[in-house]
Design a protein around this motif. Structure first.
Motif, PDB file in Angstrom:
ATOM      1  N   VAL A  43       0.861  -1.181   0.000  1.00 23.30           N
ATOM      2  CA  VAL A  43       0.000   0.000   0.000  1.00 23.30           C
ATOM      3  C   VAL A  43       0.894   1.226   0.000  1.00 23.30           C
ATOM      4  N   THR A  44       0.633   2.130  -0.935  1.00 26.75           N
ATOM      5  CA  THR A  44       1.418   3.358  -1.036  1.00 26.75           C
ATOM      6  C   THR A  44       0.602   4.528  -0.491  1.00 26.75           C
ATOM      7  N   GLU A  45       1.214   5.664  -0.420  1.00 28.25           N
ATOM      8  CA  GLU A  45       0.505   6.867   0.036  1.00 28.25           C
ATOM      9  C   GLU A  45      -0.680   7.178  -0.869  1.00 28.25           C
ATOM     10  N   ALA A  46      -0.551   6.871  -2.156  1.00 27.45           N
ATOM     11  CA  ALA A  46      -1.648   7.118  -3.105  1.00 27.45           C
ATOM     12  C   ALA A  46      -2.858   6.229  -2.829  1.00 27.45           C
ATOM     13  N   ASP A  47      -2.690   5.168  -2.052  1.00 25.80           N
ATOM     14  CA  ASP A  47      -3.779   4.246  -1.734  1.00 25.80           C
ATOM     15  C   ASP A  47      -4.531   4.627  -0.460  1.00 25.80           C
ATOM     16  N   LEU A  48      -4.105   5.689   0.199  1.00 28.15           N
ATOM     17  CA  LEU A  48      -4.725   6.088   1.456  1.00 28.15           C
ATOM     18  C   LEU A  48      -5.800   7.135   1.212  1.00 28.15           C
ATOM     19  N   ARG A  49      -6.716   7.232   2.136  1.00 29.87           N
ATOM     20  CA  ARG A  49      -7.775   8.240   2.061  1.00 29.87           C
ATOM     21  C   ARG A  49      -7.766   9.051   3.347  1.00 29.87           C
ATOM     22  N   PRO A  50      -8.501  10.157   3.381  1.00 32.68           N
ATOM     23  CA  PRO A  50      -8.575  10.932   4.615  1.00 32.68           C
ATOM     24  C   PRO A  50      -9.019  10.046   5.778  1.00 32.68           C
ATOM     25  N   GLY A  51      -8.460  10.301   6.933  1.00 35.30           N
ATOM     26  CA  GLY A  51      -8.722   9.465   8.093  1.00 35.30           C
ATOM     27  C   GLY A  51      -7.620   8.453   8.303  1.00 35.30           C
ATOM     28  N   ASP A  52      -6.572   8.545   7.471  1.00 36.68           N
ATOM     29  CA  ASP A  52      -5.392   7.681   7.590  1.00 36.68           C
ATOM     30  C   ASP A  52      -5.763   6.205   7.520  1.00 36.68           C
ATOM     31  N   THR A  53      -6.486   5.849   6.456  1.00 31.54           N
ATOM     32  CA  THR A  53      -6.899   4.465   6.253  1.00 31.54           C
ATOM     33  C   THR A  53      -6.726   4.100   4.779  1.00 31.54           C
ATOM     34  N   VAL A  54      -6.690   2.820   4.508  1.00 34.48           N
ATOM     35  CA  VAL A  54      -6.577   2.321   3.136  1.00 34.48           C
ATOM     36  C   VAL A  54      -7.929   2.526   2.451  1.00 34.48           C
ATOM     37  N   SER A  55      -7.896   3.031   1.227  1.00 37.70           N
ATOM     38  CA  SER A  55      -9.136   3.342   0.503  1.00 37.70           C
ATOM     39  C   SER A  55      -9.883   2.066   0.089  1.00 37.70           C
ATOM     40  N   GLY A  56     -11.182   2.220  -0.093  1.00 44.34           N
ATOM     41  CA  GLY A  56     -12.015   1.122  -0.561  1.00 44.34           C
ATOM     42  C   GLY A  56     -11.573   0.578  -1.915  1.00 44.34           C
ATOM     43  N   PRO A  57     -11.282   1.451  -2.894  1.00 46.26           N
ATOM     44  CA  PRO A  57     -10.820   0.933  -4.183  1.00 46.26           C
ATOM     45  C   PRO A  57      -9.523   0.115  -4.067  1.00 46.26           C
ATOM     46  N   THR A  58      -8.658   0.497  -3.148  1.00 47.13           N
ATOM     47  CA  THR A  58      -7.423  -0.268  -2.952  1.00 47.13           C
ATOM     48  C   THR A  58      -7.733  -1.640  -2.376  1.00 47.13           C
ATOM     49  N   MET A  59      -8.640  -1.689  -1.402  1.00 53.27           N
ATOM     50  CA  MET A  59      -9.018  -2.988  -0.836  1.00 53.27           C
ATOM     51  C   MET A  59      -9.708  -3.855  -1.881  1.00 53.27           C
ATOM     52  N   PHE A  60     -10.542  -3.240  -2.728  1.00 50.30           N
ATOM     53  CA  PHE A  60     -11.177  -4.006  -3.794  1.00 50.30           C
ATOM     54  C   PHE A  60     -10.120  -4.566  -4.739  1.00 50.30           C
ATOM     55  N   ALA A  61      -9.125  -3.758  -5.096  1.00 56.10           N
ATOM     56  CA  ALA A  61      -8.052  -4.226  -5.984  1.00 56.10           C
ATOM     57  C   ALA A  61      -7.318  -5.409  -5.367  1.00 56.10           C
ATOM     58  N   ALA A  62      -7.069  -5.365  -4.069  1.00 58.44           N
ATOM     59  CA  ALA A  62      -6.390  -6.476  -3.388  1.00 58.44           C
ATOM     60  C   ALA A  62      -7.225  -7.751  -3.498  1.00 58.44           C
ATOM     61  N   ALA A  63      -8.536  -7.641  -3.260  1.00 59.62           N
ATOM     62  CA  ALA A  63      -9.409  -8.815  -3.340  1.00 59.62           C
ATOM     63  C   ALA A  63      -9.502  -9.335  -4.772  1.00 59.62           C
ATOM     64  N   ASP A  64      -9.691  -8.436  -5.722  1.00 53.58           N
ATOM     65  CA  ASP A  64      -9.843  -8.808  -7.121  1.00 53.58           C
ATOM     66  C   ASP A  64      -8.581  -9.497  -7.643  1.00 53.58           C
ATOM     67  N   CYS A  65      -7.430  -8.917  -7.381  1.00 54.00           N
ATOM     68  CA  CYS A  65      -6.176  -9.496  -7.863  1.00 54.00           C
ATOM     69  C   CYS A  65      -5.853 -10.813  -7.164  1.00 54.00           C
ATOM     70  N   ALA A  66      -6.155 -10.910  -5.875  1.00 53.46           N
ATOM     71  CA  ALA A  66      -5.893 -12.161  -5.153  1.00 53.46           C
ATOM     72  C   ALA A  66      -6.730 -13.296  -5.745  1.00 53.46           C
ATOM     73  N   PHE A  67      -8.001 -13.012  -6.062  1.00 54.04           N
ATOM     74  CA  PHE A  67      -8.835 -14.067  -6.632  1.00 54.04           C
ATOM     75  C   PHE A  67      -8.402 -14.397  -8.057  1.00 54.04           C
ATOM     76  N   TYR A  68      -7.967 -13.409  -8.806  1.00 57.16           N
ATOM     77  CA  TYR A  68      -7.416 -13.627 -10.151  1.00 57.16           C
ATOM     78  C   TYR A  68      -6.205 -14.559 -10.057  1.00 57.16           C
ATOM     79  N   LEU A  69      -5.306 -14.284  -9.123  1.00 56.32           N
ATOM     80  CA  LEU A  69      -4.121 -15.132  -8.936  1.00 56.32           C
ATOM     81  C   LEU A  69      -4.517 -16.552  -8.536  1.00 56.32           C
ATOM     82  N   ALA A  70      -5.467 -16.685  -7.620  1.00 60.73           N
ATOM     83  CA  ALA A  70      -5.906 -18.013  -7.182  1.00 60.73           C
ATOM     84  C   ALA A  70      -6.482 -18.808  -8.352  1.00 60.73           C
ATOM     85  N   THR A  71      -7.275 -18.127  -9.180  1.00 58.62           N
ATOM     86  CA  THR A  71      -7.875 -18.793 -10.336  1.00 58.62           C
ATOM     87  C   THR A  71      -6.813 -19.172 -11.357  1.00 58.62           C
ATOM     88  N   LEU A  72      -5.905 -18.247 -11.671  1.00 61.67           N
ATOM     89  CA  LEU A  72      -4.845 -18.553 -12.630  1.00 61.67           C
ATOM     90  C   LEU A  72      -3.951 -19.682 -12.145  1.00 61.67           C
TER      91      LEU A  72
END
Length: 141
Positions: A43-72
């Protein structure tokens, strides 16, 4: 492959670098078994949102890519395997830092891969998000 996997961790990451260069270098595979994959996404600074937390789109990307890797890992080098359905539940505020994704395939057919992903923040034992995923697998050529 003898263990039921079509691709091992190193081959998966090389394939991602080739077909999805935007995410190259962001993932580290922690564990891989038939139908299951555990990985960590940086997670980079660009992945953070106000409130010092990881953004929803970043968490979605983590889930999406992890499932893509598992399937591949199960089907091999099929770049056009794509998300056809996804739903994510955000449950807790993750701290800035890497996100660990635990993906599992619940059903792998000829044309669909269905499963879920739990996301974890380094500072918590409980998941910060849960995603349900369905991927479309291209027909054999």
């Amino acid at each position: 492959m003898a263990d039921g996997l079509a691709l091992e961790p190193e081959a998966l990451l090389e394939f991602i670098a080739e077909v999805f260069p935007q995410m190259a270098g962001r993932f580290r595979i922690l564990d891989l078994a038939p139908g299951r994959l555990s990985c960590e996404m940086s997670v980079t600074e660009a992945d953070l949102r106000p409130g010092d937390t990881v953004s929803g789109p970043t968490m979605f990307a983590a889930a999406d890519c992890a499932f893509y890797l598992a399937t591949l890992a199960m089907i091999g080098r099929e770049a056009l395997t794509v998300t056809t359905s996804a739903s994510i539940n955000f449950m807790r505020k993750p701290a800035p830092g890497p996100i660990r994704a635990e993906a599992r395939i619940l059903k792998l057919g000829r044309s669909l891969s269905v499963g879920d992903v739990l996301l974890y923040s380094a500072d918590m034992d409980a998941p910060v998000a849960q995603a349900s995923m369905t991927y479309s697998i291209p027909p054999s050529r």
